[in-house]
Design an enzyme around this catalytic site. Structure first.
Site, PDB file in Angstrom:
ATOM      1  CG  ASP A 330      -6.618   1.195  -9.369  1.00  0.00           C
ATOM      2  OD1 ASP A 330      -5.514   1.711  -9.136  1.00  0.00           O
ATOM      3  OD2 ASP A 330      -7.675   1.540  -8.814  1.00  0.00           O
ATOM      4  CD  GLU A 359      -2.628  -0.015  -6.870  1.00  0.00           C
ATOM      5  OE1 GLU A 359      -1.934   0.905  -6.414  1.00  0.00           O
ATOM      6  OE2 GLU A 359      -3.842   0.112  -7.106  1.00  0.00           O
TER       7      GLU A 359
END
Ligand code: CA
Length: 632
Positions: A330, A359
């Site tokens: 993340d 990400e």
């Protein structure tokens, strides 16, 4: 700040692999890194529930090299709970061990554990069923554990629990497979679970109250979440059930990816690491302000040696102890490149095929040191083997995530044609190789694909929306790179409440989030699912869809010119010869074919590996469709 000085790093970087409680039948050794503490103790408790204040024993700790405190207790302490009690910066604190491997209810107290006792039968033989393959051979499906089973029509018994993913033979009222059977049949290779480490936003003590959260609020990084266990009070139960889940998924040929959220913590001030070594874990400037690139109130100072070590140790632990086959980071763009590289190296030493991706957005954050490159898309060259979510393809195909009504390529936005063409060949402008792009049009964030297509195409017929959905799916599944989708996208998942479509369902009720398995009993939904299943089978049938090097793509994939505005076409000359036409327009597209017979394997109705028909000399792609031909 003293932590950021070279002198502090030099004196207080500990490299041992024994932090936390190390159990043996004869004694347990506790080690905690807290260089600024005045004194430290371990408190032993009979239960993990902080409401029970009875202390079994107090173990004084001794300060050793590099700021590590040590205590020993003889005898078999398996199942005994404990906390760290310390005097730090004129304050007395009692917190969970940052290196806890097991915890009691809501993660307040750690537990000493004999990990081998939690292993299910056959665990020693359990392996990544897709070990030895390249990341481009993966087909990844993203799932929230609770969404899987909460629908009354899921046919599953262990609703909202790890054990739901161990159930076999589950089905809808109409007899369609659900759960693990379903994913097996769909053909995916990897199941990515939204956070399943111990997070803070769900009260584990009130399981009968409906609570929902995605779980991007880490509390104990090295312990499974308790609310998904049948008994969150007993520390060993969640561990055993988690392993049973992993083994059941592996036994069916599917690998498991874990969503890991090292970029921020749930509560910056109460996070145990930050209590024991005040502020060390987070990026805080000279004015005592927390950096907040994450939008969650704090950013992890991964560039500090003992935070970096913590992340490396944690990821390695999940790979070693829980047999996790991949990690989705993340907001990786908040973590530094060196931490990511060290983590990959540490894991790959024993598990060379574990996947790493995340990400890689460019985010503002206040680093504690200068000149620290971050793990974002622009630095992809610095992290070979680490893949990034491809928002170029996502927004190109479906339209911007920042405006619900913005259309993408499949809905008539011609400006995105070039971006889609680049991504089809595995090369967004920031992406050096197909191994570094995660291709997708839906994940847990933002509107579901079908909702986005609906919102960005006012007045469109449902048949048109479904055709656009299928076209988008074909691009994702057949582009070079790594295909990824949110569970349920493949049968037109929507998330709606009384006010309409929900674009951020992180705390929405089950009625919004659950996978509505009963839809599979309706032909319209089942047909879209069949189309996805066919695309996955086609992708897996040939290395021509799974190239690893940009140079290989250059040699093998050639654009077809002259098909008309917004229409894309490609010749693929790899192990086999293929023709791909992507037609988002409302008119049929004709093209001339080289000599020979060309089998249709994808058209507007169906997709797969078996021929649906044969074209010679010319072919025609239907309006709003993908067409794939294979030369006989
Ligand atoms: Ca929890």
């Amino acid at each position: 700040m003293q932590y950021s000085t070279a002198a502090f790093e030099k004196e207080y970087t500990y490299e041992g692999n024994d932090l936390g409680a190390t159990w043996s039948p004869e004694e347990t050794v506790f080690k905690v890194w807290a260089p600024t503490a005045e004194w430290m103790q371990i408190l032993l408790y009979p239960t993990g529930d902080p409401k029970n204040r009875e202390v079994l024993q107090t173990l004084p700790m001794e300060k050793g090299e590099q700021g590590v405190w040590t205590a020993r207790a003889s005898g078999d302490l398996n199942g005994i709970y404990y906390t760290c009690h310390a005097r730090v910066e004129r304050e007395t604190v009692e917190v969970c061990d940052p290196y806890a491997k097991a915890v009691g209810i809501n993660g307040h107290r750690a537990m000493v554990i004999d990990l081998a006792s939690t292993n299910p039968v056959g665990w020693e033989q359990d392996r990544d069923p897709n070990g030895g393959k390249s990341i481009t051979q993966a087909v990844i499906c993203e799932l929230h554990l609770r969404d899987l089973s909460m629908d009354p029509q899921s046919g599953m018994e262990h609703k909202g629990k790890y054990l739901a993913l161990t159930e076999k033979g589950t089905h809808t009222p109409g007899g369609k497979s659900t759960g693990l059977d379903y994913f097996c049949d769909l053909g995916i290779t990897h199941l990515q679970l939204l956070p399943v480490y111990d997070y803070g936003s769900v009260d584990e003590a009130t399981p009968d109250r409906e609570q929902y959260n995605w779980g991007y609020d880490p509390v104990n990084y090295n312990v499974p979440e308790g609310s998904y266990a049948t008994d969150p009070y007993r520390g060993e139960v969640r561990i055993r059930e988690f392993k049973e889940m992993i083994k059941a998924i592996h036994d069916r040929g599917i690998s498991v990816v874990m969503d890991v959220v090292y970029n921020h913590v749930y509560h910056r001030d109460s996070f145990c690491f930050n209590r024991l070594v005040p502020g060390y874990f987070s990026r805080i400037n000279e004015r005592d302000e927390y950096s907040n690139g994450s939008g969650c109130g704090n950013d992890t100072a991964s560039e500090r040696s003992m935070v970096r070590k913590y992340i490396v140790d944690s990821v390695k632990y999940w790979a070693d102890e829980y047999h996790i086959d991949g990690f989705r980071f993340d907001l990786a763009g908040l973590l530094d490149v060196q931490t990511i590289r060290q983590t990959m190296d540490a894991v790959h030493k024993n598990h060379p095929n574990v996947l790493f991706y995340g990400e890689g957005w460019h985010m503002g954050t206040t680093l504690t040191r200068q000149n620290v490159p971050l793990c974002n898309q622009g630095n992809a060259q610095l992290v070979p083997g680490f893949a990034f979510f491809n928002d170029t393809l996502r927004d190109g195909l479906r339209g911007s995530v920042f405006a619900a009504d913005a259309p993408g390529y499949v809905s008539g936005n011609g400006e995105q044609t070039g971006a889609v063409a680049d991504c089809f060949r595995g090369g967004a402008f920031w992406c050096p190789h197909p191994t570094q792009t995660i291709n997708y049009v839906s994940c847990h964030d933002n509107l579901t694909l079908f909702d986005k297509l609906t919102a960005s195409s006012p007045g469109a017929y449902r048949e048109q929306l479904i055709a656009r959905n299928k076209l988008a799916a074909a691009v994702v599944m057949l582009s070079q790179g790594v295909p990824f989708f949110q569970a349920g996208e493949e049968f037109l998942r929507t998330k709606r409440d009384a006010r309409g479509m929900v674009d951020n369902s992180y705390a929405s009720p089950d009625s919004v989030n659950r996978i509505q398995w009963g839809l599979l009993d309706q032909p319209e939904h089942a047909q879209v699912r069949d189309y996805y299943r066919g695309l996955i089978a086609l992708r897996k049938s040939s290395p021509d869809w799974q190239m690893n090097e940009a140079s290989q793509v250059e040699r093998s994939i050639f654009p077809i010119e002259g098909l008309g505005d917004r229409v894309l076409g490609f010749w693929i000359r790899g192990r086999e010869e293929w023709c791909v036409v992507l037609n988002p327009t409302n008119r049929a597209v004709m093209l001339e074919l080289p000599r020979g017979n060309w089998e249709v394997v994808v058209d507007e109705r169906a997709a797969g590996t078996a021929p649906l028909g044969v074209f010679t000399q010319t072919a025609q792609a239907a309006p709003i469709s993908a067409m794939v031909l294979r030369k006989q």
